[in-house]
Design a protein around this motif. Structure first.
Motif, PDB file in Angstrom:
ATOM      1  N   HIS A   1       0.840  -1.203   0.000  1.00  0.00           N
ATOM      2  CA  HIS A   1       0.000   0.000   0.000  1.00  0.00           C
ATOM      3  C   HIS A   1       0.873   1.250   0.000  1.00  0.00           C
ATOM      4  O   HIS A   1       0.529   2.278   0.594  1.00  0.00           O
ATOM      5  CB  HIS A   1      -0.910   0.000   1.232  1.00  0.00           C
ATOM      6  CG  HIS A   1      -1.914  -1.104   1.258  1.00  0.00           C
ATOM      7  ND1 HIS A   1      -1.599  -2.377   1.695  1.00  0.00           N
ATOM      8  CD2 HIS A   1      -3.224  -1.140   0.876  1.00  0.00           C
ATOM      9  CE1 HIS A   1      -2.679  -3.150   1.607  1.00  0.00           C
ATOM     10  NE2 HIS A   1      -3.667  -2.425   1.111  1.00  0.00           N
ATOM     11  N   LEU A   2       1.991   1.194  -0.716  1.00  0.00           N
ATOM     12  CA  LEU A   2       2.969   2.275  -0.645  1.00  0.00           C
ATOM     13  C   LEU A   2       2.428   3.595  -1.190  1.00  0.00           C
ATOM     14  O   LEU A   2       2.689   4.664  -0.624  1.00  0.00           O
ATOM     15  CB  LEU A   2       4.251   1.874  -1.389  1.00  0.00           C
ATOM     16  CG  LEU A   2       5.412   2.861  -1.312  1.00  0.00           C
ATOM     17  CD1 LEU A   2       5.758   3.176   0.134  1.00  0.00           C
ATOM     18  CD2 LEU A   2       6.626   2.306  -2.048  1.00  0.00           C
ATOM     19  N   SER A   3       1.684   3.551  -2.280  1.00  0.00           N
ATOM     20  CA  SER A   3       1.131   4.786  -2.838  1.00  0.00           C
ATOM     21  C   SER A   3       0.192   5.468  -1.851  1.00  0.00           C
ATOM     22  O   SER A   3       0.245   6.694  -1.667  1.00  0.00           O
ATOM     23  CB  SER A   3       0.397   4.495  -4.149  1.00  0.00           C
ATOM     24  OG  SER A   3       1.289   4.034  -5.139  1.00  0.00           O
ATOM     25  N   GLU A   4      -0.651   4.671  -1.198  1.00  0.00           N
ATOM     26  CA  GLU A   4      -1.549   5.225  -0.182  1.00  0.00           C
ATOM     27  C   GLU A   4      -0.743   5.783   0.994  1.00  0.00           C
ATOM     28  O   GLU A   4      -1.078   6.839   1.542  1.00  0.00           O
ATOM     29  CB  GLU A   4      -2.521   4.161   0.324  1.00  0.00           C
ATOM     30  CG  GLU A   4      -3.463   3.620  -0.742  1.00  0.00           C
ATOM     31  CD  GLU A   4      -2.973   2.316  -1.346  1.00  0.00           C
ATOM     32  OE1 GLU A   4      -3.775   1.367  -1.414  1.00  0.00           O
ATOM     33  OE2 GLU A   4      -1.790   2.246  -1.755  1.00  0.00           O
ATOM     34  N   ALA A   5       0.302   5.064   1.379  1.00  0.00           N
ATOM     35  CA  ALA A   5       1.132   5.505   2.496  1.00  0.00           C
ATOM     36  C   ALA A   5       1.825   6.824   2.183  1.00  0.00           C
ATOM     37  O   ALA A   5       1.917   7.715   3.038  1.00  0.00           O
ATOM     38  CB  ALA A   5       2.161   4.426   2.835  1.00  0.00           C
TER      39      ALA A   5
ATOM     40  N   ALA B   1       0.821   9.174   0.212  1.00  0.00           N
ATOM     41  CA  ALA B   1      -0.159  10.257   0.272  1.00  0.00           C
ATOM     42  C   ALA B   1      -0.586  10.526   1.705  1.00  0.00           C
ATOM     43  O   ALA B   1      -0.839  11.679   2.098  1.00  0.00           O
ATOM     44  CB  ALA B   1      -1.371   9.895  -0.586  1.00  0.00           C
ATOM     45  N   TRP B   2      -0.662   9.481   2.509  1.00  0.00           N
ATOM     46  CA  TRP B   2      -1.105   9.582   3.906  1.00  0.00           C
ATOM     47  C   TRP B   2      -0.122  10.357   4.771  1.00  0.00           C
ATOM     48  O   TRP B   2      -0.523  11.143   5.631  1.00  0.00           O
ATOM     49  CB  TRP B   2      -1.297   8.175   4.454  1.00  0.00           C
ATOM     50  CG  TRP B   2      -1.403   8.045   5.937  1.00  0.00           C
ATOM     51  CD1 TRP B   2      -2.498   8.279   6.719  1.00  0.00           C
ATOM     52  CD2 TRP B   2      -0.368   7.617   6.835  1.00  0.00           C
ATOM     53  NE1 TRP B   2      -2.218   8.017   8.048  1.00  0.00           N
ATOM     54  CE2 TRP B   2      -0.918   7.616   8.145  1.00  0.00           C
ATOM     55  CE3 TRP B   2       0.961   7.231   6.660  1.00  0.00           C
ATOM     56  CZ2 TRP B   2      -0.162   7.247   9.266  1.00  0.00           C
ATOM     57  CZ3 TRP B   2       1.701   6.866   7.766  1.00  0.00           C
ATOM     58  CH2 TRP B   2       1.152   6.883   9.054  1.00  0.00           C
TER      59      TRP B   2
ATOM     60  N   ASP C   1       6.014  17.481   4.842  1.00  0.00           N
ATOM     61  CA  ASP C   1       6.356  18.753   4.193  1.00  0.00           C
ATOM     62  C   ASP C   1       7.669  18.621   3.431  1.00  0.00           C
ATOM     63  O   ASP C   1       8.644  18.044   3.928  1.00  0.00           O
ATOM     64  CB  ASP C   1       6.486  19.868   5.234  1.00  0.00           C
ATOM     65  CG  ASP C   1       5.146  20.258   5.849  1.00  0.00           C
ATOM     66  OD1 ASP C   1       4.108  19.914   5.245  1.00  0.00           O
ATOM     67  OD2 ASP C   1       5.147  20.895   6.912  1.00  0.00           O
ATOM     68  N   GLY C   2       7.684  19.167   2.226  1.00  0.00           N
ATOM     69  CA  GLY C   2       8.909  19.182   1.446  1.00  0.00           C
ATOM     70  C   GLY C   2       9.073  18.019   0.501  1.00  0.00           C
ATOM     71  O   GLY C   2      10.010  17.995  -0.308  1.00  0.00           O
ATOM     72  N   PHE C   3       8.180  17.013   0.586  1.00  0.00           N
ATOM     73  CA  PHE C   3       8.297  15.833  -0.257  1.00  0.00           C
ATOM     74  C   PHE C   3       6.959  15.538  -0.925  1.00  0.00           C
ATOM     75  O   PHE C   3       5.924  15.517  -0.269  1.00  0.00           O
ATOM     76  CB  PHE C   3       8.722  14.607   0.563  1.00  0.00           C
ATOM     77  CG  PHE C   3       9.971  14.815   1.378  1.00  0.00           C
ATOM     78  CD1 PHE C   3      11.207  14.926   0.767  1.00  0.00           C
ATOM     79  CD2 PHE C   3       9.901  14.923   2.759  1.00  0.00           C
ATOM     80  CE1 PHE C   3      12.356  15.127   1.512  1.00  0.00           C
ATOM     81  CE2 PHE C   3      11.046  15.125   3.514  1.00  0.00           C
ATOM     82  CZ  PHE C   3      12.278  15.228   2.891  1.00  0.00           C
TER      83      PHE C   3
ATOM     84  N   GLU D   1       5.269  11.222  -4.977  1.00  0.00           N
ATOM     85  CA  GLU D   1       6.100  10.549  -5.977  1.00  0.00           C
ATOM     86  C   GLU D   1       7.546  10.452  -5.511  1.00  0.00           C
ATOM     87  O   GLU D   1       8.213   9.422  -5.715  1.00  0.00           O
ATOM     88  CB  GLU D   1       6.025  11.296  -7.313  1.00  0.00           C
ATOM     89  CG  GLU D   1       4.668  11.244  -7.988  1.00  0.00           C
ATOM     90  CD  GLU D   1       3.638  12.174  -7.350  1.00  0.00           C
ATOM     91  OE1 GLU D   1       2.421  11.955  -7.586  1.00  0.00           O
ATOM     92  OE2 GLU D   1       4.040  13.107  -6.606  1.00  0.00           O
ATOM     93  N   GLU D   2       8.053  11.494  -4.887  1.00  0.00           N
ATOM     94  CA  GLU D   2       9.422  11.477  -4.358  1.00  0.00           C
ATOM     95  C   GLU D   2       9.555  10.451  -3.239  1.00  0.00           C
ATOM     96  O   GLU D   2      10.572   9.755  -3.128  1.00  0.00           O
ATOM     97  CB  GLU D   2       9.807  12.869  -3.844  1.00  0.00           C
ATOM     98  CG  GLU D   2      10.035  13.877  -4.961  1.00  0.00           C
ATOM     99  CD  GLU D   2      10.174  15.298  -4.443  1.00  0.00           C
ATOM    100  OE1 GLU D   2      10.710  16.141  -5.194  1.00  0.00           O
ATOM    101  OE2 GLU D   2       9.734  15.580  -3.300  1.00  0.00           O
ATOM    102  N   ILE D   3       8.521  10.344  -2.420  1.00  0.00           N
ATOM    103  CA  ILE D   3       8.547   9.384  -1.320  1.00  0.00           C
ATOM    104  C   ILE D   3       8.547   7.956  -1.841  1.00  0.00           C
ATOM    105  O   ILE D   3       9.318   7.111  -1.375  1.00  0.00           O
ATOM    106  CB  ILE D   3       7.353   9.632  -0.371  1.00  0.00           C
ATOM    107  CG1 ILE D   3       7.527  10.980   0.344  1.00  0.00           C
ATOM    108  CG2 ILE D   3       7.223   8.495   0.638  1.00  0.00           C
ATOM    109  CD1 ILE D   3       6.312  11.412   1.144  1.00  0.00           C
ATOM    110  N   VAL D   4       7.701   7.666  -2.829  1.00  0.00           N
ATOM    111  CA  VAL D   4       7.658   6.329  -3.411  1.00  0.00           C
ATOM    112  C   VAL D   4       9.001   5.976  -4.032  1.00  0.00           C
ATOM    113  O   VAL D   4       9.505   4.860  -3.871  1.00  0.00           O
ATOM    114  CB  VAL D   4       6.530   6.230  -4.460  1.00  0.00           C
ATOM    115  CG1 VAL D   4       6.653   4.937  -5.266  1.00  0.00           C
ATOM    116  CG2 VAL D   4       5.164   6.298  -3.781  1.00  0.00           C
TER     117      VAL D   4
END
Length: 282
Positions: A218-222, A224-225, A229-231, A234-237
């Motif tokens: 569930h990485l995409s949901e995570a 967004a959840w 700030d600052g990320f 898409e950068e997090i994934v």
């Protein structure tokens, strides 16, 4: 300690987002007393007996292997560049001999990794190291030649690089030096707790493994959840994709290789055996 609610540490950095999401949104925290904090704080609380199970900087296991047991199949590792352990320098790294480097106070493993890279990859033996609590700002380099950042601070600096500075990803530097990956953190149980409650330790280990699987699914949901700030999501994934959370035989070899290099530079007193919960609990 409680037989039904073990005290479990949890790192607040984005590198643990899959687990964070699973614990907070997926219900995997049920039955656990979870404490969130930075690695250095979790390290201290575990050694003080205030936590039963926790991720720790991998160097902490080397320093306290007589008091700790590794949990199988769990780590925070990367095969190469990972963008969240970053040396920011005012001049090329080759010119840092005799210079002053500030180290983040938030972790311990990254300090050793940097010192190994500078000594063994670049031949720098006269660098002056000091620890700082400063976050990433341009001003922090007014008092040093280079600064080492980790976690979200480093990732932010990596994604928003400023002209005039030199940026060195320690994961990539480590890969150049060793040809392999790096294990940055491991999950451990206090040996005393593991001896008293071996089944609970393995129950928590299995819960954590399932939580990581859930979080990665569930990485995409995570992403967004988390709303960090600052990320962007898409950068997090992308960032999470640079990491892995396993402890295979390859990871164990990489971990021992790190310890051997640290020992060669007198950064640890000895190279420990890797003893896992369930193997030896006496």
């Amino acid at each position: 300690m409680s037989e039904t609610r073990p005290r479990v540490g949890h790192i607040q950095f984005l590198n643990c987002l899959p687990l964070d999401y699973a614990l907070m949104e997926g219900g995997f925290d049920e039955g656990l007393d979870v404490l969130c904090d930075v690695p250095a704080v979790l390290n201290g609380k575990l050694l003080a007996g205030e936590l039963d199970i926790s991720p720790v900087s991998s160097i902490i296991y080397a320093q306290h292997a007589d008091k700790l047991l590794l949990l199988p199949e769990l780590s925070i590792s990367a095969d190469t560049a990972l963008e969240s352990i970053l040396l920011v320098s005012k001049r090329p790294v080759e010119e840092l001999e005799g210079g002053k480097v500030l180290l983040t106070s938030k972790s311990a493993t990254s300090h050793r990794q940097l010192k190994i890279v500078l000594a063994q990859h670049y031949g720098l033996r006269q660098v002056r190291y000091e620890t700082t609590t400063s976050l990433w700002t341009a001003g922090v380099l007014d008092e040093a030649d280079a600064v080492l950042f980790i976690g979200d601070d480093a990732l932010g600096a990596y994604l928003h690089q400023q002209e005039g500075y030199y940026y060195y990803d320690m994961g990539g530097q480590w890969r150049e030096l060793t040809g392999g990956g790096m294990v940055y953190a491991v999950w451990v149980a206090r040996r005393e707790f593991a001896v008293a409650q071996p089944h609970m330790v393995m129950k928590v280990q299995q819960r954590l493994r399932k939580a990581f699987t859930y979080g990665l699914e569930h990485l995409s949901e995570a992403a967004a959840w988390i709303r960090r700030d600052g990320f962007t999501p898409e950068e997090i994934v992308h960032y999470i994709g640079l990491l892995n959370y396993d402890m295979t035989s390859k990871h164990q070899q990489a971990l021992l290789g790190f310890y051997q290099r640290a020992y060669a530079l007198d950064l640890i007193e000895k190279v420990p055996q890797l003893i896992f919960a369930g193997e030896a609990q006496a």
